[in-house]
Design an enzyme around this catalytic site. Structure first.
Site, PDB file in Angstrom:
ATOM      1  N   GLY A 130       0.835  -1.204   0.000  1.00 59.18           N
ATOM      2  CA  GLY A 130       0.000   0.000   0.000  1.00 59.18           C
ATOM      3  C   GLY A 130       0.862   1.243   0.000  1.00 59.18           C
ATOM      4  O   GLY A 130       2.073   1.154   0.168  1.00 59.18           O
TER       5      GLY A 130
ATOM      6  N   ASN B 229       2.828   4.792   0.737  1.00 59.74           N
ATOM      7  CA  ASN B 229       3.623   5.295   1.860  1.00 59.74           C
ATOM      8  C   ASN B 229       2.706   6.028   2.826  1.00 59.74           C
ATOM      9  O   ASN B 229       1.804   6.752   2.428  1.00 59.74           O
ATOM     10  CB  ASN B 229       4.695   6.286   1.386  1.00 59.74           C
ATOM     11  CG  ASN B 229       5.769   5.620   0.551  1.00 59.74           C
ATOM     12  OD1 ASN B 229       6.179   6.134  -0.477  1.00 59.74           O
ATOM     13  ND2 ASN B 229       6.223   4.464   0.979  1.00 59.74           N
ATOM     14  N   GLY B 230       2.979   5.797   4.105  1.00 60.80           N
ATOM     15  CA  GLY B 230       2.181   6.485   5.128  1.00 60.80           C
ATOM     16  C   GLY B 230       0.809   5.871   5.336  1.00 60.80           C
ATOM     17  O   GLY B 230      -0.013   6.408   6.070  1.00 60.80           O
TER      18      GLY B 230
ATOM     19  N   GLY C  80       0.034   3.107   6.884  1.00 61.21           N
ATOM     20  CA  GLY C  80      -0.157   2.539   8.217  1.00 61.21           C
ATOM     21  C   GLY C  80       0.404   1.133   8.378  1.00 61.21           C
ATOM     22  O   GLY C  80       0.157   0.473   9.390  1.00 61.21           O
ATOM     23  N   LYS C  81       1.200   0.667   7.419  1.00 67.65           N
ATOM     24  CA  LYS C  81       1.731  -0.704   7.453  1.00 67.65           C
ATOM     25  C   LYS C  81       2.669  -0.925   8.637  1.00 67.65           C
ATOM     26  O   LYS C  81       2.526  -1.887   9.391  1.00 67.65           O
ATOM     27  CB  LYS C  81       2.467  -1.017   6.137  1.00 67.65           C
ATOM     28  CG  LYS C  81       1.599  -0.886   4.901  1.00 67.65           C
ATOM     29  CD  LYS C  81       2.370  -1.130   3.621  1.00 67.65           C
ATOM     30  CE  LYS C  81       3.460  -0.107   3.336  1.00 67.65           C
ATOM     31  NZ  LYS C  81       2.996   1.283   3.169  1.00 67.65           N
ATOM     32  N   SER C  82       3.650  -0.014   8.783  1.00 70.85           N
ATOM     33  CA  SER C  82       4.604  -0.169   9.884  1.00 70.85           C
ATOM     34  C   SER C  82       3.906  -0.017  11.227  1.00 70.85           C
ATOM     35  O   SER C  82       4.230  -0.720  12.189  1.00 70.85           O
ATOM     36  CB  SER C  82       5.720   0.867   9.788  1.00 70.85           C
ATOM     37  OG  SER C  82       6.479   0.639   8.622  1.00 70.85           O
TER      38      SER C  82
ATOM     39  N   GLU D 245       9.447  -4.194   5.164  1.00 73.58           N
ATOM     40  CA  GLU D 245      10.227  -3.819   3.974  1.00 73.58           C
ATOM     41  C   GLU D 245      11.632  -4.422   3.979  1.00 73.58           C
ATOM     42  O   GLU D 245      12.626  -3.706   4.012  1.00 73.58           O
ATOM     43  CB  GLU D 245      10.285  -2.296   3.819  1.00 73.58           C
ATOM     44  CG  GLU D 245       8.889  -1.734   3.556  1.00 73.58           C
ATOM     45  CD  GLU D 245       8.905  -0.290   3.066  1.00 73.58           C
ATOM     46  OE1 GLU D 245       9.894   0.128   2.453  1.00 73.58           O
ATOM     47  OE2 GLU D 245       7.895   0.399   3.287  1.00 73.58           O
TER      48      GLU D 245
HETATM   49  N1  LIG Z   1       3.367   8.625  16.622  1.00 74.68           N
HETATM   50  C1  LIG Z   1       2.855   9.180  15.531  1.00 74.68           C
HETATM   51  N2  LIG Z   1       2.406  10.453  15.558  1.00 74.68           N
HETATM   52  C2  LIG Z   1       1.880  11.020  14.469  1.00 74.68           C
HETATM   53  N3  LIG Z   1       1.747  10.400  13.303  1.00 74.68           N
HETATM   54  C3  LIG Z   1       2.177   9.139  13.212  1.00 74.68           C
HETATM   55  C4  LIG Z   1       2.757   8.465  14.318  1.00 74.68           C
HETATM   56  N4  LIG Z   1       3.098   7.228  13.925  1.00 74.68           N
HETATM   57  C5  LIG Z   1       2.758   7.143  12.634  1.00 74.68           C
HETATM   58  N5  LIG Z   1       2.199   8.277  12.198  1.00 74.68           N
HETATM   59  C6  LIG Z   1       1.660   8.552  10.861  1.00 74.68           C
HETATM   60  O1  LIG Z   1       0.897   7.441  10.524  1.00 74.68           O
HETATM   61  C7  LIG Z   1       0.963   7.196   9.160  1.00 74.68           C
HETATM   62  C8  LIG Z   1       1.345   5.760   8.913  1.00 74.68           C
HETATM   63  O2  LIG Z   1       2.715   5.564   9.160  1.00 74.68           O
HETATM   64  P1  LIG Z   1       3.432   4.187   8.878  1.00 74.68           P
HETATM   65  O3  LIG Z   1       4.842   4.337   9.253  1.00 74.68           O
HETATM   66  O4  LIG Z   1       2.655   3.112   9.508  1.00 74.68           O
HETATM   67  O5  LIG Z   1       3.270   4.104   7.275  1.00 74.68           O
HETATM   68  P2  LIG Z   1       3.744   2.964   6.295  1.00 74.68           P
HETATM   69  O6  LIG Z   1       2.540   2.423   5.646  1.00 74.68           O
HETATM   70  O7  LIG Z   1       4.621   2.003   6.985  1.00 74.68           O
HETATM   71  O8  LIG Z   1       4.550   3.804   5.228  1.00 74.68           O
HETATM   72  P3  LIG Z   1       5.887   3.462   4.385  1.00 74.68           P
HETATM   73  O9  LIG Z   1       5.439   2.704   3.189  1.00 74.68           O
HETATM   74  O10 LIG Z   1       6.396   4.798   4.006  1.00 74.68           O
HETATM   75  O11 LIG Z   1       6.807   2.716   5.270  1.00 74.68           O
HETATM   76  C9  LIG Z   1       1.941   8.197   8.582  1.00 74.68           C
HETATM   77  O12 LIG Z   1       1.210   9.256   8.012  1.00 74.68           O
HETATM   78  C10 LIG Z   1       2.695   8.667   9.787  1.00 74.68           C
HETATM   79  O13 LIG Z   1       3.129   9.984   9.613  1.00 74.68           O
HETATM   80 MG   LIG Z   2       6.626   1.581   6.882  1.00 72.91          MG
END
Ligand SMILES: Nc1ncnc2c1ncn2[C@@H]1O[C@H](COP(=O)(O)OP(=O)(O)OP(=O)(O)O)[C@@H](O)[C@H]1O
Ligand SMILES: [Mg+2]
Lengths: 306, 245
Positions: free
Chosen positions: B38, B40-41, B43-45, B162
């Site tokens: 999905g 970036n950002g 919510g996966k991580s 990742e």
């Molecule tokens: N503690 C926090 N405070 C504010 N926002 C947060 C916090 N933790 C995560 N986010 C936000 O939540 C969203 C999801 O973040 P996450 O790291 O889960 O994305 P991701 O799907 O892993 O992205 P990527 O593919 O870039 O790794 C992002 O917009 C991030 O900025």
């Molecule tokens: Mg991530």
């Protein structure tokens, strides 16, 4: 000489090289030199005018060791003066250290006042472990004073550590470097509960091309307090690098007061100091291995102070 | 089997509640490989960290092999059989790679075992085993060591966030082989968070997370055709401001 279990156990902690009644050694137990031995190249002589010993290390001493531990298993105050005379070209490791086993309710204190007079082209490693144990309520105090004069082209390595049990410590180090002399200092300190530690270190880089590298690592837990005051004074073309890193935990307090002082335009002196909490990402990573928070903390601290 | 029910995660941002994940439900069967992908950002991580107990969910329930692990700490989940490889692994100044692998395995590994682990992520043991896992390692080297720490022990389910990021082509091929092997032997369930086509292709099932929600989940054949060539409009400004910018 037969040593009791407490003494043997404390010796094991403070002498990481392994204390043996062999070669050049001197064991000071409760304020008295209880056993001593010379080697072919290292002579230990009891002082006449005050408590302590003179240690004469001849030029022939090459890759030799001398062990001079101090153990205090009874309360009281012990002040001792040890002077080391290292001849030109000698290569020696000096293993010192003090361990207190305190069961009583009155103070146990050891003040070791050491002076090193190092000739030219010599290589000296001085390892000093400070430690205290026992359930006694009396405070366990160590106040070492170390003066080191490093001659031309000589290298002096100082490894000092205090990991456990010492309630109060005030250490004074003074190091003076001649031309081309080098000093490497690593200091490790951990304080718990209400312990207090003050460490003052002055390094005077007098000789041309002298250099100093000082690394200080500390961990303060509980309500303990630590104060570091490293001072490097460059009086010639010289290099000095002072690095102080501390981990602060619980309600502890750490002050790092560096002073760098140049009296010559070719003096290069750098100081870095950092105090911070335990690295959270490392902690989380170790916990994903199945370690509890306490276990993970212990690994991080052990690694940091290694 | 891992079961996730109605998982949500909120954060407080400048005094405002903001929802990072909302009502996520899915399951991973024993020996199954689920790939989460999905934008970036999305919510996966965040989801991965909730699964491992690194972040605490606002609502929802996580069950592993029939046991409710929602209230378990990170280490309890690790002991219950979960493994986790970080998207951005921390570095350990002063710690050798060898020691890190021992800690990861929870026991002293033999020289051969360390060597095998490192070569499975394309690292030569001779070169790396006594190096410090500190900032002197390159990003890709550290990332591969991170993966090796998770491979150091058997888990019921492993989450790799990742794993391909920053890894060169050659190591990537080895890594793929390793994942395929684990998958083939059905020894462990795998959750791979990835943007990489080759990883996505290995999946039994794919879950797409976007904007904190499960956008789609299903068998690989079913989801794959929709994944590539699709345009995602991630800018909401226009919608929010009623079409004006
Ligand atoms: N503690 C926090 N405070 C504010 N926002 C947060 C916090 N933790 C995560 N986010 C936000 O939540 C969203 C999801 O973040 P996450 O790291 O889960 O994305 P991701 O799907 O892993 O992205 P990527 O593919 O870039 O790794 C992002 O917009 C991030 O900025
Ligand atoms: Mg991530």
């Amino acid at each position: 000489m037969e040593l009791n279990q407490v003494t043997e156990d404390v010796l094991k902690v403070i002498d990481s090289y392994g204390f043996k009644q062999e070669g050049a050694y001197n064991l000071r137990l409760n304020g008295m030199a209880v056993c001593h031995g010379d080697s072919r190249h290292i002579r230990i002589v009891k002082k006449e005018d005050k408590p302590g010993i003179d240690i004469f290390i001849s030029a022939e001493a090459q890759k030799e060791q001398v062990h001079i531990p101090v153990v205090m298993s009874e309360p009281g105050v012990d002040v001792v003066y040890n002077d080391f005379y290292v001849e030109d070209g000698a290569d020696v490791t000096i293993v010192a250290g003090c361990g207190i086993h305190g069961e009583g309710c009155s103070e146990t204190r050891h003040d070791g006042i050491h002076a090193f007079h190092v000739g030219k082209n010599a290589n000296v490693k001085y390892v000093e472990n400070h430690y205290a144990e026992g359930n006694g309520t009396g405070s366990k105090v160590l106040n070492p004073v170390t003066k080191i004069f490093v001659g031309e082209n000589s290298v002096f390595t100082l490894e000092t550590s205090q990991i456990k049990g010492v309630d109060s410590t005030k250490r004074e180090n003074y190091i003076e470097l001649a031309e081309n002399a080098k000093v490497y200092v690593t200091e490790k300190l951990m304080t718990h509960a209400a312990q207090k530690a003050i460490s003052n270190m002055d390094v005077e880089l007098k000789g041309k091309n002298s250099s100093a590298r000082i690394i200080s690592r500390s961990v303060a837990k509980g309500e303990s307090k630590q104060v570091f005051h490293p001072r490097a004074i460059g009086e010639n073309l010289c290099h000095a690098h002072v690095q102080c890193d501390s981990i602060i935990m619980d309600e502890a307090e750490i002050s790092s007061i560096p002073e760098i002082n140049a009296k010559h335009m070719d003096a290069q002196i750098v100081h870095e100091a950092a105090i911070g909490r335990i690295n959270d990402e490392q902690l989380v990573k170790l916990r994903t291995f199945g370690m509890t928070e306490e276990e993970a903390e212990a690994v991080i601290i052990e690694n940091f102070l290694k | 089997m891992l079961q996730v029910e109605h998982l949500s995660y909120d954060v407080q941002e400048e005094g405002r509640q903001s929802e990072i994940l909302s009502d996520v439900s899915f399951s991973v069967k024993d020996g199954e490989m689920l790939v989460i992908t999905g934008p970036n950002g999305g919510g996966k991580s965040t989801l991965a960290k909730l699964l491992m107990g690194i972040n605490k969910e606002t609502a929802g329930k996580i069950t592993l092999n029939g046991t409710d692990i929602t209230e378990m700490t990170i280490d309890e989940r690790a002991k219950a059989g979960m493994g986790f490889a970080f998207q951005q692994p921390p570095r350990f100044k002063g710690m050798t790679v060898r020691r890190l692998l021992h800690l990861a395995a929870g026991r002293a590994l033999s020289e051969d075992e360390c060597c095998e682990l490192l070569s499975s992520v394309g690292l030569c043991a001779m070169e790396y085993i006594d190096r410090e896992a500190d900032a002197t390692l390159s990003g890709g080297e550290m990332k591969r060591i991170e993966i090796a720490t998770v491979l150091a022990k058997h888990h019921d389910i492993c989450i790799f966030d990742e794993p391909e990021a920053g890894i060169d082509l050659w190591s990537f091929s080895m890594l793929i082989k390793r994942f395929e092997q684990i998958h083939r032997e059905k020894r462990e369930s795998l959750i791979l968070i990835s943007h990489q086509e080759r990883i996505i292709q290995m999946a039994d099932r794919i879950m797409v997370i976007s904007d904190g929600k499960v956008e789609s989940i299903g068998a690989a054949e079913e989801i794959m055709p929709h994944l590539f060539g699709q345009e995602i409009n991630s800018c909401h400004c226009r919608q929010q401001k009623g079409g004006e910018l």
